[in-house]
Enzyme design. Sequence first.
Site, mmCIF file in Angstrom:
data_model
loop_
_atom_site.group_PDB
_atom_site.id
_atom_site.type_symbol
_atom_site.label_atom_id
_atom_site.label_comp_id
_atom_site.label_asym_id
_atom_site.label_seq_id
_atom_site.Cartn_x
_atom_site.Cartn_y
_atom_site.Cartn_z
ATOM 1 N N ASP A 1 6.142 23.352 13.808
ATOM 2 C CA ASP A 1 5.791 23.690 15.191
ATOM 3 C C ASP A 1 6.448 25.018 15.573
ATOM 4 O O ASP A 1 7.658 25.087 15.739
ATOM 5 C CB ASP A 1 6.293 22.561 16.107
ATOM 6 C CG ASP A 1 5.918 22.754 17.565
ATOM 7 O OD1 ASP A 1 5.392 23.833 17.927
ATOM 8 O OD2 ASP A 1 6.161 21.818 18.353
ATOM 9 N N SER B 1 4.966 17.315 23.835
ATOM 10 C CA SER B 1 4.747 18.597 24.504
ATOM 11 C C SER B 1 5.008 18.463 26.014
ATOM 12 O O SER B 1 6.067 17.975 26.400
ATOM 13 C CB SER B 1 3.315 19.065 24.190
ATOM 14 O OG SER B 1 3.152 20.397 24.586
ATOM 15 N N HIS C 1 2.338 22.401 16.287
ATOM 16 C CA HIS C 1 2.675 21.735 17.546
ATOM 17 C C HIS C 1 1.894 20.430 17.714
ATOM 18 O O HIS C 1 2.404 19.456 18.245
ATOM 19 C CB HIS C 1 2.385 22.700 18.701
ATOM 20 C CG HIS C 1 2.821 22.183 20.037
ATOM 21 N ND1 HIS C 1 4.118 21.794 20.299
ATOM 22 C CD2 HIS C 1 2.131 21.987 21.183
ATOM 23 C CE1 HIS C 1 4.193 21.385 21.556
ATOM 24 N NE2 HIS C 1 3.006 21.481 22.110
#
Lengths: 366, 195
Positions: free
Chosen positions: A311, A146, A344
């Site tokens: 995700d 991320s 995610h």
Amino acid sequence: MKTVSEKITFDSSLTLESGQVLSGFELMTETYGELNSDKTNAVLVCHAFSGNHHAAGIKDGDKKPGWWDEIIGDNKTIDTTKFYVVSLNNIGGCHGSSGPVSISSELGKPYGASFPEVSVSDWVKTQKMLADHLGINCWEMVAGGSLGGMQALQWAISYPEKVKKAAIIAASSKISAQNIALNEVAREIIRKDQNFHNGEYLAQGKLPTKGLKAARMLGHITYLSESNMRKRFGRKLQDPKNKVDAGINYEVENYLQYKGEQFAKSFDANSYILMTKAMDSFDPAKDFDNDLVRCLQGIQAKLLIASFDSDWLFPKEYGLDIQMSAIKAGIDSSYVELNGDYGHDSFLFYSDQYASALKNFLNSNG
Amino acid sequence: MDSQLQSIVLDWIPSNSKVVDFGCGDGTLLKTLIKKKFVTGYGVENDPEKINDCIANGISVIQQDIDISIQNYKGMGFDVAVMASSIQCLRRPRNAMRNILQVANECVITLPNFGNWELRLGILNGKMPSSAQLPAKWYETKNLHLCTIADFEELCREESFTIKKKVYINRAGKSSWLASRFPNLFAAQAVYLIG
């Protein structure tokens, strides 16, 4: 696993991307394993938006291990019997490094809302100073998921000869309007907490925990996948004995309430705003006339770009976009699309396919 | 890949060129091309185990389905596109052929020849044929669209693909008089340079 926690003070001033200057700063760090005599086995792991320096192992008194404990450790994917892993809390954070809750020497009180805006490249700059401090000339790998993956990408761009491999996981070269919108809703929720006081809540002896909690609850939904929530909670009713609030009906509500509450106790509202702003503004191609291909051309590191199929916050197109630009740029780069149940958040958890890709990448040569 | 076949492919691919290998497997061909011809190479593969082998080998690989993604590789500056024993595994081989010629100036295609006498014998025996090049049973083969040399060259004529070079290889992995004279019957594999 040899673990060392250390707060390191940097006395030299730091000019941030915004033009603002920090006269000095502190970095809270944690390292795992041992640096070899040539200093060639160092791996930097960069935390995501709400992470911190505590990436692996269980600290005294904690119930939960560090955020990437499933990946980092003795004989794990990033094997601390072979590699020296460096983790840190980024500036602007709230877990020991300079940030809104730390005391400003000029103000004689916490920075609060006056802590300057920080960017991903600012973080990378401070991480480079940390590498110099540790005597590490070149990282064997810089890795993160991320917002952490964005730092890994920025490292490869900013310091081409200082990174051999960069693992860019569940990340993007810039986030979408939808991502920015979700971040802005979270910030708005925090700002509208009556205890926020334009960010000067510490001076008022207050904490905007309600806003912070609600913002996290929203965020948490975006980190999970619909199928994961369905499997985990479905429409199960909450056991009345463990309800965090009388008005709760479903398990998923209870879970989000609990998670939000826990987060609000350990995180700072100004940090939340700073971190999400850094994510919004990340766009390394902007210095290259918005041409990502040119931006990547100078990279010498090998890249591994990984996306997770579940995700929806950072969908696979984000990773593929970096990969296709990397091919155009003619740099070494691989792209894998991994199965992950957790949306995610999949980057945080071990899976065979994920671990093999990362391990093979870290241990590859040539 | 047979050593003779590999040496032909190596011979045809210019040094320092930018190469994409569709269906790159474990990346062995790309690794050889990087080592011997100093190419900048990328593989496209959809099998997670083979992708892991590529990564372990230090080969740049992209996990994608060739049928879906091949057109995305246009305009990436490739000099040569390779498709080695992959075309018969695709769902839309004609579409892939049309696209691959826009991905790179030149393409190297290798294919197993379903017209080889050994395979014809198999069919005559009333069984789905197998050979060293096509060892899998009918229920586990990845091959969807098998063709003979005659079929493939007919497609090239219909689509106006220019075959610049071609070599036919026999079952022993060698070029031979028989395989060159009667390729559709005696060649086990064919390799083409198409432009």
